[in-house]
Design an enzyme around this catalytic site. Structure first.
Site, PDB file in Angstrom:
ATOM      1  N   ASP A  78      35.474  31.673  25.801  1.00  0.00           N
ATOM      2  CA  ASP A  78      36.813  33.007  26.203  1.00  0.00           C
ATOM      3  C   ASP A  78      37.870  33.105  26.004  1.00  0.00           C
ATOM      4  OD1 ASP A  78      36.844  35.788  26.943  1.00  0.00           O
ATOM      5  OD2 ASP A  78      36.044  36.063  28.163  1.00  0.00           O
ATOM      6  N   ASP A 120      34.324  33.140  32.588  1.00  0.00           N
ATOM      7  CA  ASP A 120      34.506  33.549  33.991  1.00  0.00           C
ATOM      8  C   ASP A 120      33.954  35.045  33.594  1.00  0.00           C
ATOM      9  OD1 ASP A 120      36.330  34.736  32.370  1.00  0.00           O
ATOM     10  OD2 ASP A 120      37.550  34.881  34.329  1.00  0.00           O
ATOM     11  N   ASP A 168      30.002  35.964  29.517  1.00  0.00           N
ATOM     12  CA  ASP A 168      29.552  35.028  29.731  1.00  0.00           C
ATOM     13  C   ASP A 168      27.986  34.326  29.945  1.00  0.00           C
ATOM     14  OD1 ASP A 168      32.225  35.173  28.076  1.00  0.00           O
ATOM     15  OD2 ASP A 168      32.973  34.780  30.248  1.00  0.00           O
TER      16      ASP A 168
END
Length: 792
Positions: free
Chosen positions: A313, A549, A553
């Site tokens: 990400d 995080d 996700d």
């Protein structure tokens, strides 16, 4: 067991405390003392000291060794029981190492234990989830994983129950609605009263797997399990038939028959291999823990070592995750009015993510705050949030392409520079009757753009360069604007950053597999699309690591071959991940990969040493079933080879630094490396028995020549396995050769080695060069056949 704890509980009066005050400290203590806390013994992943000792002592093969030792004791073959010393040493080393690792991991796990915000005596505090009790009031917000079954008391949240039900749709929860443990909060804020705790909760009832992290054994452990099952099934029948053939058909003495049969069976069993693997993985996990990396599963160390694709990400991983407002650009409003609207919106809305925090810091609260009729929470699927008033007017804040559609740039044509600089662009808009529930049904009026930046991590370019050098493809999968993400990726030095794709422009049902290969950067990705991209890469044969995080996700982290979470991120991401970076330090990843490669490479090398003995013993025993020959070795001689040429070098080489990329299938690689030595040993044994018989040598001379040839061949195998020779490997080899010579010279009675006659020496010296030529030819053939070569 968890059900024992339920029976030990004392009844308590159920309470419905004021959500603003919660339980009193006394009430919480009474519930804890009565057994109504939120701990689930069945969910404890750490072995107790007793479990470690029991699991290492009472294995199938250890019990088999004891049974064989008892047979030797009954026939008076006491010296042949020497193999018990090797078994005891292996077991003791394993227990000691596992206990040391347990202490390290328990200490790290305590520091990273999940916490919850509980309200007691009117004060909110963070406590470990296990310290919560029945009827506690907890405060929940986006990113929190729900740790016990609860009932919403105030506020409202959107919950993702995909980890429990497989359905990724967000479910709105209002006061009175039930919350299931194991699900996580995607948006909103609320307080909730714990209704079922510990083993009573939904997640505990359907097992630890319900909390989302897939628990699968690694390729290496699965291969070893399969090998040990085959050996376990074969060793007893082979031993029984071999005993019958030698004692009944060949009329050998009982003591010799027992000794030779035990020697064959001991040779077939890789007595220290499984323990060595367990210890190596556990020590690897302890080393990672000292670098502030918590491994939830030991098998993930191997998984990360095999990864060829890393998905990241952007926010919080590639970048620092601390947003800063750079500019406010009004559309048809004066700046002061727009600032007031933004301030009122962000301080009224319940969002507390990094973007909201940056906006709140830039635009302080101004009284009075708005009093909307309802709120549509921000989520990674929608990419916008809204405040809706009783007259139908709604204010919306989020991604401009989601609020205005694909032609959003027409509202402000000069946005390209900001996007190309990697900035995050948000739009504040308003409209009457443009919402149907949480769906946008009309085009709102744009009021102004906000530009935010997120600083690139200082260590990101160096870390990503390491993965590029190691042949690991890096993919950026983000919910932000695709062009802006691509620009950030370019600044970080990611190869192919110019190949970006906006997934919001794709029609539903698009096959993502070819796109996942062709593109490097993906923007405006929903959590379901992140998961689908990961599955697409896996379907193409890639081993994929996912690092994230946030709540968005979680679905991808759950299904990755190796998942990595930042401790600074959401609780849900940490709970489903295999590895947690406790200091949220992105630069530690190369060290994690190197540790995984070191462990797997060294285990692969050591396993091939063990399998040389197992292959030769198994093949020899099978051939002996069809030939009128006595098994030439006794257990003490097998112990000499096992201890000095397998056990000692395997243990020493397991901890050597070696960071070559893992390739091929573990068991196939190991078998190819072991085959030349096993076949050379087989030829040496039957050559010695046949020639020794023709020369009229006594059985003791033949047995000693066989043992010496096996020792010589063991040194050849060790030299081959250790290529290319390093100072450390040369020292190990020299130490093993010295110890072998000393054992043969000074401890020959212990290993039942007799002094060779002139005929015995002629036989030995005749077979040594033949063995060298045969081994060299077989090793060359194994390499040509596509075996996994030793380290380069």
């Amino acid at each position: 067991m968890a059900w024992d704890r339920i029976r030990e509980r004392r009844p308590v009066e159920r309470l419905e405390p004021d959500p603003a005050r919660g339980l009193t400290a006394q009430q919480a203590e009474e519930r804890r003392a009565a057994g109504w806390d939120n701990t689930d013994p069945a969910g404890d992943l750490s072995k107790s000291v007793g479990q470690i000792v029991r699991d290492d002592l009472f294995t199938f093969f250890n019990l088999l060794f004891l049974a064989m030792a008892a047979c030797l004791f009954l026939v008076g073959a006491f010296r042949d029981m020497l193999f018990l010393g090797i078994v005891a040493c292996n077991t003791a080393v394993s227990i000691v190492q596992e206990l040391r690792v347990k202490r390290t991991l328990d200490r790290i796990a305590l520091l990273s234990a999940p916490t919850a915000a509980v309200i007691r005596d009117g004060r909110t505090s963070l406590v470990p989830t296990g310290a919560l009790v029945l009827d506690d009031i907890v405060a929940l917000s986006a990113g929190d994983q729900i740790c016990a079954d609860a009932v919403v008391t105030t506020g409202s949240i959107e919950v993702n129950e995909a980890l429990l039900t497989g359905e990724a749709d967000l479910i709105l929860k209002r006061p009175g609605d039930r919350l299931l443990s194991g699900s996580f909060v995607a948006a909103g804020r609320c307080t909730a009263r714990l209704d079922r705790v510990g083993p009573d909760s939904w997640a505990a009832g359907i097992g630890r797997a319900a909390k989302g992290r897939r628990r699968s054994r690694s390729q290496m452990i699965r291969s070893l399990d399969r090998l040990l099952r085959i050996i376990g099934v074969a060793v007893l029948p082979l031993g029984t038939v071999l005993f019958y053939r030698q004692y009944v058909l060949l009329h050998a003495g009982l003591r010799y028959t027992v000794s030779s049969t035990v020697a064959a069976m001991v040779g077939m069993i890789p007595e220290g291999l499984y323990l060595l693997v367990s210890v190596a993985l556990a020590v690897g996990a302890a080393k990672l823990a000292r670098r502030q990396v918590l491994a939830h599963e030991l098998s993930c160390i191997e998984a990360l070592a095999r990864v060829d694709t890393l998905c990241l990400d952007k926010t919080g991983t590639l970048t620092e995750g601390c947003m800063e407002v750079l500019e406010l650009r009004p559309l048809g409003l004066d700046r002061e009015t727009l600032e007031g609207l933004v301030s009122a919106f962000v301080h009224t809305a319940s969002s507390a993510n990094a973007t909201a925090q940056a906006l709140k810091a830039r635009f302080p609260a101004e009284a009075p705050l708005w009093r909307p009729e309802r709120e549509v929470f921000f989520s990674s699927e929608r990419k916008w949030s809204a405040l809706v008033f009783s007259d139908g007017m709604a204010y919306l804040l989020g991604a401009p392409e989601r609020l205005l559609g694909p032609d959003w740039r027409s509202a402000a044509p000069d946005l390209e520079e900001a996007v190309n600089d990697g900035q995050r662009v948000l739009l504040l808009a308003r409209g009457r009757d443009v919402l149907d529930g949480d769906r946008l049904t009309g085009r709102p009026e744009p009021l102004g753009f906000l530009f935010l930046s997120d600083q690139l991590r200082r260590d990101a370019p160096q870390t990503l360069a390491y993965f590029r050098e190691q042949g690991v493809d890096v993919k950026i999968i983000s919910g932000d604007n695709a062009a802006a993400v691509a620009q950030t990726a370019r600044r970080a030095g990611i190869a192919g950053a110019e190949r970006w794709l906006d997934l919001s422009t794709l029609p539903e049902g698009t096959d993502l597999a070819p796109l996942a290969e062709a593109y490097t950067v993906f923007g405006r990705v929903t959590p379901q699309q992140k998961q689908a991209l990961l599955h697409a890469l896996q379907s193409r044969g890639h081993k994929v690591a996912m690092m994230g995080d946030g709540v968005n996700d979680v679905l991808a982290l759950k299904d990755a071959d190796c998942s990595i979470a930042m401790a600074a991120g959401s609780d849900a991401a940490q709970q489903v991940s295999h590895l947690v970076l406790l200091e949220s330090d992105f630069s530690v990843l190369p060290q994690v990969v190197r540790e995984g490669r070191r462990v797997v490479n060294n285990i692969e090398r050591s396993a091939s040493l063990f399998l040389v003995k197992n292959l030769f013993s198994f093949l020899t025993a099978v051939v002996m079933l069809f030939l009128p020959l006595l098994y030439p070795l006794v257990p003490a001689q097998v112990s000499l080879v096992s201890g000095l040429l397998i056990g000692a070098p395997s243990f020493l080489l397991t901890f050597e630094p070696t960071y070559v990329r893992i390739r091929g299938h573990f068991l196939r690689n190991v078998l190819w490396k072991a085959l030349p030595g096993g076949l050379t040993d087989l030829a040496a044994i039957f050559g010695t028995v046949w020639l020794g018989g023709r020369m009229g040598l006594p059985q003791a001379q033949i047995s000693t020549v066989c043992a010496l040839l096996l020792a010589f061949n063991g040194l050849l195998v060790l030299v081959w396995i250790c290529r290319p020779m390093t100072p450390y490997r040369a020292a190990v080899l020299a130490g093993v050769a010295t110890a072998l010579c000393a054992a043969v010279r000074f401890l020959s009675p212990w290993f039942q080695l007799v002094t060779l006659t002139a005929s015995g020496w002629r036989l030995f010296l005749r077979l040594v060069p033949l063995g060298l030529v045969l081994f060299s030819g077989l090793a060359w053939a194994a390499g040509r056949a596509g075996a996994s070569h030793p380290d380069r």
